[in-house]
Structure formats: C-alpha cells, structure tokens
Design an enzyme around this catalytic site. Structure first.
Site, PDB file in Angstrom:
ATOM      1  N   PHE A 154      43.827  27.761  53.278  1.00 25.30           N
ATOM      2  CA  PHE A 154      44.160  28.162  54.633  1.00 25.30           C
ATOM      3  C   PHE A 154      43.032  28.868  55.362  1.00 25.30           C
ATOM      4  CE2 PHE A 154      47.972  28.266  51.972  1.00 25.30           C
ATOM      5  CZ  PHE A 154      48.726  27.298  52.600  1.00 25.30           C
ATOM      6  N   ASP A 163      51.172  34.689  45.083  1.00 20.13           N
ATOM      7  CA  ASP A 163      50.107  33.748  44.762  1.00 20.13           C
ATOM      8  C   ASP A 163      49.065  34.384  43.844  1.00 20.13           C
ATOM      9  OD1 ASP A 163      49.008  31.229  44.818  1.00 20.13           O
ATOM     10  OD2 ASP A 163      47.964  31.499  46.725  1.00 20.13           O
TER      11      ASP A 163
HETATM   12  P1  ADP Z   1      42.924  31.547  51.136  1.00 21.76           P
HETATM   13  O1  ADP Z   1      44.176  32.073  51.750  1.00 21.76           O
HETATM   14  O2  ADP Z   1      42.316  30.460  51.923  1.00 21.76           O
HETATM   15  O3  ADP Z   1      43.078  31.208  49.670  1.00 21.76           O
HETATM   16  P2  ADP Z   1      41.535  33.983  50.280  1.00 21.76           P
HETATM   17  O4  ADP Z   1      41.878  35.260  50.977  1.00 21.76           O
HETATM   18  O5  ADP Z   1      42.096  33.789  48.920  1.00 21.76           O
HETATM   19  O6  ADP Z   1      41.856  32.745  51.242  1.00 21.76           O
HETATM   20  O7  ADP Z   1      39.944  33.870  50.196  1.00 21.76           O
HETATM   21  C1  ADP Z   1      39.341  32.694  49.674  1.00 21.76           C
HETATM   22  C2  ADP Z   1      38.142  33.071  48.813  1.00 21.76           C
HETATM   23  O8  ADP Z   1      37.194  33.815  49.583  1.00 21.76           O
HETATM   24  C3  ADP Z   1      38.472  33.969  47.629  1.00 21.76           C
HETATM   25  O9  ADP Z   1      38.878  33.226  46.499  1.00 21.76           O
HETATM   26  C4  ADP Z   1      37.139  34.663  47.391  1.00 21.76           C
HETATM   27  O10 ADP Z   1      36.256  33.828  46.663  1.00 21.76           O
HETATM   28  C5  ADP Z   1      36.598  34.825  48.791  1.00 21.76           C
HETATM   29  N1  ADP Z   1      36.962  36.163  49.320  1.00 21.76           N
HETATM   30  C6  ADP Z   1      38.112  36.494  49.948  1.00 21.76           C
HETATM   31  N2  ADP Z   1      38.133  37.800  50.278  1.00 21.76           N
HETATM   32  C7  ADP Z   1      36.956  38.322  49.842  1.00 21.76           C
HETATM   33  C8  ADP Z   1      36.378  39.639  49.856  1.00 21.76           C
HETATM   34  N3  ADP Z   1      37.002  40.689  50.423  1.00 21.76           N
HETATM   35  N4  ADP Z   1      35.156  39.806  49.284  1.00 21.76           N
HETATM   36  C9  ADP Z   1      34.509  38.758  48.740  1.00 21.76           C
HETATM   37  N5  ADP Z   1      34.985  37.516  48.685  1.00 21.76           N
HETATM   38  C10 ADP Z   1      36.208  37.277  49.229  1.00 21.76           C
HETATM   39 MG    MG Z   2      43.366  32.398  48.028  1.00 24.52          MG
END
Ligand code: ADP
Ligand code: MG
Length: 383
Positions: A34, A172
C-alpha cells in the site's frame, strides 16, 4: 540510488508541492502493498545538514555557511533521518485516516514507530516517521542464536503489550513490519495500515465457550450426516486482513470476535521461523490451504475442536494429515535435521515451550503479550 528509483523520487518530489522545502530524499527504504517508503533528511531539524540554510520565513535556501561557523554554533550536527511513507492514492481515505489516527495514538513506546507529522497534497498523503535502521530479515533469521532470538522476541512483545494495552490489534505482524537492528538488539513495530481498535460488537460462538470437549463435538457437529447439498445458509464473513502464512486460526475460521491474540499467533509464527530456520514457514495462497497447512502440523483432532469453537467444521480426507499431528519440537527437529548426535539444547526447549504457548490454537488459552513477557523465555532478558 539506481536511475529508475531516482526518477521515481524526482517525480514524487515534483508532484508533491513544497515537499522539497522540508525534506531531501536520499533513497528508497521499502515498498509494501500500500505504499512506498523513502529515506530522507529532515531539513528543518538541522538546517546545516544539507550544507544549505533554509530561511523559514521566506522558505528559501541560502548559501552554505562555513564549517567553522557551523561548529561555533555548538548545535548538534547529526542528521535527522526520517522515513516518508507515501500511501498509494488507491488506498481509501478511511484507511489512510485510520492508519494516521492509530499512529498518533500509539506514540510513547520505543518499540513502536511514532508519527512526526503528515501531509496531504491533492489526493496524495504522506506520513513522516523517524527513520529506523534495520537489517533485512532474510539476512539474519538463520544466524540468530537463542539469546539473540530472546532479545528480538522481547522487543516484539514489548511493542505488542503497548499496542494491545491501547486496545489496538495490529493485524499484520510479520518480519517486514518489525524493523530490527541486530547490532542494537532493538526492534520497532511499523505499519498500522491494517490495524483496528478492538471492538466488542462482534459475535461468534467462541464468546460463550471457553473449551469444547470431544463429546460436545459429537453432539454438535452440523455435518454428522454429511455435507449439505444446496447449502442455503449465508456464508460467514469476517475481517481476514493480514498476510498469508501469519493468519491466526480464528481468522481462518472466520471468527467475528477477533482479539489482540491474533497478533500473538503471528509473533509465534516468527519464532517458529527462527527455530526451524525456514522462511516463510507457512505459505498458502488462500485460507483453505492455510487451514490444511496448519492441520498438517497440529493434527485433525485439535483442528476440529478449534473449528467448532468458532462454529465451523473441519474435516479432511488428506491422508498425510494425522489425527494427532506433530509436536512443534518434532517439527523444529525435522526442519533443522537434529538427531542423537546434535539434540536440542535446554535453552531451545524453553524456547519451544514458549512457542507452544504462543501457537495455541485456542486464542483464549494463548498467552497475552503481558504474560509472554513474564514467561521464563523472556522474563530474564535485559535489553
Ligand atoms: P506497507 O503498508 O506498504 O507494508 P510499511 O509501513 O510496512 O508499508 O513500510 C514498508 C517498508 O518500508 C518496511 O517493510 C520497511 O522496510 C520500510 N520502512 C517503513 N517504515 C520505516 C521506518 N520508520 N524506518 C525505516 N524503514 C521503514
Ligand atoms: Mg508493511
């Protein structure tokens, strides 16, 4: 940064008005279903970082100051890195609102990511969070020894205890949503895109039943006379958001009164991955296959009882699914090729006891995050 990613970043910066006044994107850190997540420098946190000075009043950059001058200011020169989550415009506004709202509420734990700010430009929303350095799960899951697994789990369950105490289900829990820094032994839970508040409006027969005995099963099984033809009953619907391989049995059996215990199950699946050194451990594309996978481990008897707890029926003619299933200890021994000459260590046995308490099919008997932290496997661990 490869040329394609740079082009994507440039396009993003161009499309989002004035974003470049706040941030300098230096790379892409992740891509989920997403969103895209970028690593950026927060220009306002330390105006010297970029060697350019941002005039807050006119929102213009000025030429860099000399290094000596900067040092004489005595300010901290450390760059402040942020993660910018660009939520795809195809996500519904409710979904985006839900994620931001929960993130805002969940500030206050060092194991849960916090929201710094959020912006909207036209239909595009971005969430800004502190950047957390982490290692790709696939690079380390086979290498961790038991004390390191304990640190990981301690961090994860500390995050869950905090989130659950606020009445929120993450929904999740999986390695890509728990960013772990092996060198520090600290992890941060991210991605509240599917999270929801625990509600008590759901109905499921598990609400009135704590245990189902084998005798109950004989008396109540709706399918004793065989499968109904032209089944007129409305099909059962429940929230089944989550990721394949990590869904709790009550999610698969479409329980409508799901609790925070679904996250404990998913955390248990991560532990099973560490101990068995197999990733992904469960990997079925759909729920029926996932139930079959689960049954291969836990056996028919326990699956029938679990199904009945949620008003469902479990029957199968697949010969490899045995009545009693296998203990998780045996599964781990098989997966890691243990024999008489390299048996499980006592500390691995404690890990297995903990694993069994988290991968408990009946969510009412499954550990809570708080109980997990008091379990011998985690209680003595000092992060
Ligand atoms: P989605 O809802 O698309 O899965 P996420 O919030 O899980 O999005 O973020 C996707 C990826 O981005 C994570 O698996 C991680 O690798 C990276 N990521 C997300 N938040 C952070 C953060 N605060 N610091 C570093 N990397 C991040
Ligand atoms: Mg994610």
């Amino acid at each position: 940064v490869c040329p394609e990613t740079q082009a994507e970043i440039d396009q993003f910066m161009k499309s989002f008005r004035k974003l470049d006044l706040h941030f300098k994107i230096i790379g892409k850190t992740g891509e989920g279903t997403f969103s895209s997540v970028y690593k950026a420098i927060d220009l306002r946190y330390d105006r010297y970082v970029n060697d350019w000075d941002l005039d807050e009043r006119t929102a213009e950059y000025h030429s860099p100051r000399s290094k000596r001058q900067r040092l004489s200011h005595g300010k901290e020169k450390k760059a402040k890195y942020v993660a910018i989550k660009k939520i795809y415009v195809t996500s519904s506004p409710q979904r985006i609102h839900n994620e931001l709202e929960l993130l805002k509420d969940l500030t206050g734990s060092k194991n849960v990511v916090s929201l710094i700010t959020a912006f909207r430009h036209m239909d595009q929303v971005i969430a800004v969070m502190p950047y957390f350095r982490h290692v790709d799960f696939r690079d380390y899951f086979r290498k961790l020894d038991i004390p390191e697994i304990q640190l990981y789990m301690r961090s994860l369950f500390t995050a869950l205890k905090f989130v659950h105490a606020k009445g929120v289900l993450h929904r999740d829990i999986k390695p890509t949503n728990f960013l772990y820094d092996c060198s520090k032994g600290r992890g941060v839970l991210v991605d509240f895109g599917l999270a929801e508040r625990e509600s008590d409006d759901g109905t499921c027969c598990c609400l009135g039943t704590a245990e189902i005995s084998r005798r109950d099963l004989k008396n109540h099984s709706p399918l004793l006379g065989g499968y109904p033809k032209n089944d007129q009953r409305p099909s059962k619907r429940a929230n089944r958001a989550g990721t394949r391989g990590f869904r709790a049995p009550e999610v698969l059996f479409k329980c409508n009164a799901q609790t925070t215990k679904i996250d404990i199950w998913s955390a248990g699946v991560i532990l099973l991955t560490f101990l068995s050194k197999r990733f992904p451990f469960f990997n079925s594309p759909d729920d029926i296959d996932a139930i079959i996978e689960m049954a291969t481990v836990f056996g028919r008897a326990k699956m029938r009882i679990c199904a009945a707890l949620h008003g469902a029926t479990f029957e199968t003619a697949i010969p490899t699914i045995t009545e009693k299933g296998h203990s998780l200890g045996r599964i781990v021994e098989w997966a890691t090729a243990r024999g008489k000459d390299n048996p499980l260590h006592p500390e691995e046995k404690t890990a297995l006891q903990f694993l069994e308490a988290t991968l408990e099919l009946n969510h009412q008997r499954r550990l809570s995050a708080d109980q997990a932290l008091r379990h011998p496997f985690l209680a003595q661990i000092v992060p």
